[in-house]
Design an enzyme around this catalytic site. Sequence first.
Site, short mmCIF file in Angstrom:
data_model
loop_
_atom_site.label_atom_id
_atom_site.label_comp_id
_atom_site.label_asym_id
_atom_site.label_seq_id
_atom_site.Cartn_x
_atom_site.Cartn_y
_atom_site.Cartn_z
N TYR A 154 -2.47 -0.29 9.89
CA TYR A 154 -2.62 -0.84 8.55
C TYR A 154 -1.31 -0.70 7.77
O TYR A 154 -0.80 -1.67 7.19
CB TYR A 154 -3.75 -0.11 7.82
CG TYR A 154 -3.86 -0.50 6.36
CD1 TYR A 154 -4.25 -1.79 6.00
CD2 TYR A 154 -3.56 0.41 5.35
CE1 TYR A 154 -4.34 -2.15 4.67
CE2 TYR A 154 -3.65 0.05 4.02
CZ TYR A 154 -4.03 -1.23 3.68
OH TYR A 154 -4.11 -1.59 2.37
N SER B 214 0.82 -1.21 0.00
CA SER B 214 0.00 0.00 0.00
C SER B 214 0.85 1.25 0.00
O SER B 214 1.96 1.28 0.57
CB SER B 214 -0.88 0.00 1.25
OG SER B 214 -1.49 1.26 1.42
#
Lengths: 294, 329
Positions: B159, B132
């Site tokens: 995350y 990501s």
Amino acid sequence: MTIRKTIFPVAGLGTRFLPATKAVPKEMLPVVDRPLIQYAVDEALEAGVETMIFVTGRNKSAIEDHFDMAYELERIQADRGKSLAALEGTRLTPGNAIFVRQQEPRGLGHAIWCARDIVGDEPFAIILPDELLIGRQHGCLAQMVAQYDKVGGNLVCALEVQPEETHNYGVIDPGRRDGVLTEVKGLVEKPARGSAPSNLMLPGRYILQPEVMALLATQEAGAGGEVQLTDAMARLIGKQPFHGVTFDGERFDCGSKLGFAQANFALAARDPAMGEDLKAWAKALLATERVNML
Amino acid sequence: MIGGPPILITGAAGFIGHATAQRLLARGDQVIGVDNLDDHGDPALKAARLATLDGHAAFHFVKADVAEPEGMARLVHDHDVRRVVHLAAQAGVRHSITTPFACERSNVGGHLAVLEACRQAQTFEHLLYASSSAVYGDRPLGSAGFREDDPADTPVSLYAATKRAAELMSHSYAALHGLPQTGLRFFTVYGPWGRPDMAYFHFTRLTLAGEAIDIYGNGAMTRDFTYIDDVVTGIVGALDRAPARGEHRILNIGEGRPESLMTMIATLEAALGQTTRKRMQPMQPGDVTATWADIARLHRLTGYRPRVGLAEGLQRFVGWYRDFYGVAA
């Protein structure tokens, strides 16, 4: 001697709730579907009280009407075959609702004293309707009457609060404790932070002996230029038994908008007909919908 | 390639997994789709995505959790899987804050289970997995895109931390076991069949319902929005160019063009043909201010060049949204 009479001081102007209280007495503001004053009267009825003494002021006639027969409404509902169940408990036994006026706002002590001739020579209770007390099993006054039957004398309701909140309230200077009963050695009004003798505040329920009326008659104006009930009660301490009864239940300060809103929410949330819907709605309302940005 | 060993896609009911499966099936690959179909995200949307794949004879769906190592190893072994596109994850910053252990289990434990399954395979060619743009942390926009060898050691959300942890674990598996791998750092992927928890999707729903939208960071955020079709092109291009044994490469996949959040919203409103009330809110915890992909590396490898700009992409999304949810224009 049983407690047959309860005084409801309801002469206050309710300025904190303006404009709602411009034409409607603040005691008539509803919590869910009952006006505040009816919670207070129901509490007294549960405790076995027969005579309700309302110390009123000007513009309070809606309270009288509330405990009267609503002839037109009842007739129309009956003709339509509609239930009158919702009106249950709003009509008091004839002769058991007594209204007396406190002509000028001179404090709680003065309001109580205005009812002296109706109370006469017997012990009586006082309920401040602004303080909505929801007992866990029994109403607050019923809890107090149960203790009165054991110890007699004078009783005040005592509510445990967080120690850091005591500076906002009248607080009990405690003596011996026995279960829910606490001997009252003194009453301290709004103690400075850190100096409170206990965390037991007085949430506006009293059972007092008639001698307090004589003391109120001679009572000098105290804090705020008003005749304070607390000052007269303090003078009874040591002369008559005086106890606090720790209240088992919840308190909502319906004299403040926050407390009033909390009372409405809390009681509506446990209403069997709408509680679940309300809670689901509130949960959705409060859940700030957050989003993922990447 | 037709009739060859199947390509295994984890998270096949998810946004990018579904689109990747469609593309691979369309060109004739055998695909095994894995998804645990958990109730994060929108279960109905996951089911609808899967329903578009079910008709393909070359598609085989297995309901399984990537965080179950034995199940993953058996899948890879039993089907002679040589290429894996690992996209299963607890996606998004928000979930990682509210359910940290679920995030860790899926994104770290799940990644390790996939690494182990691939390592144990008899013949293995390529593990391509999702990372990501969040791994770049909270850094200013600057004057150039984020490059793959820029520091990525200051995650501001769990995350991001789990995604970076997965990259590092992959590095170790390349070093230890020679496992050939590609990590793709996705930059705000959007489009039809997208994730309802993403801002553009959420704003669409609220705008059409006539409700106000909350704009976090007071709108002062920038994102490199990447259209789903371009992302899939990049995935397939990278997948087909397997790294050498022992090679682990990390590639950005973005549009290479940062847009402000307010521009995205104005573009979305234009596509919707209506506007809505906006409430400015402070930054949400865990969010980064800006992302901007330098896509030169992926371009050099695959010739990748994004085709669909934000206006066109949001137009396509809105068209899909109206059709899927039955909201007339």
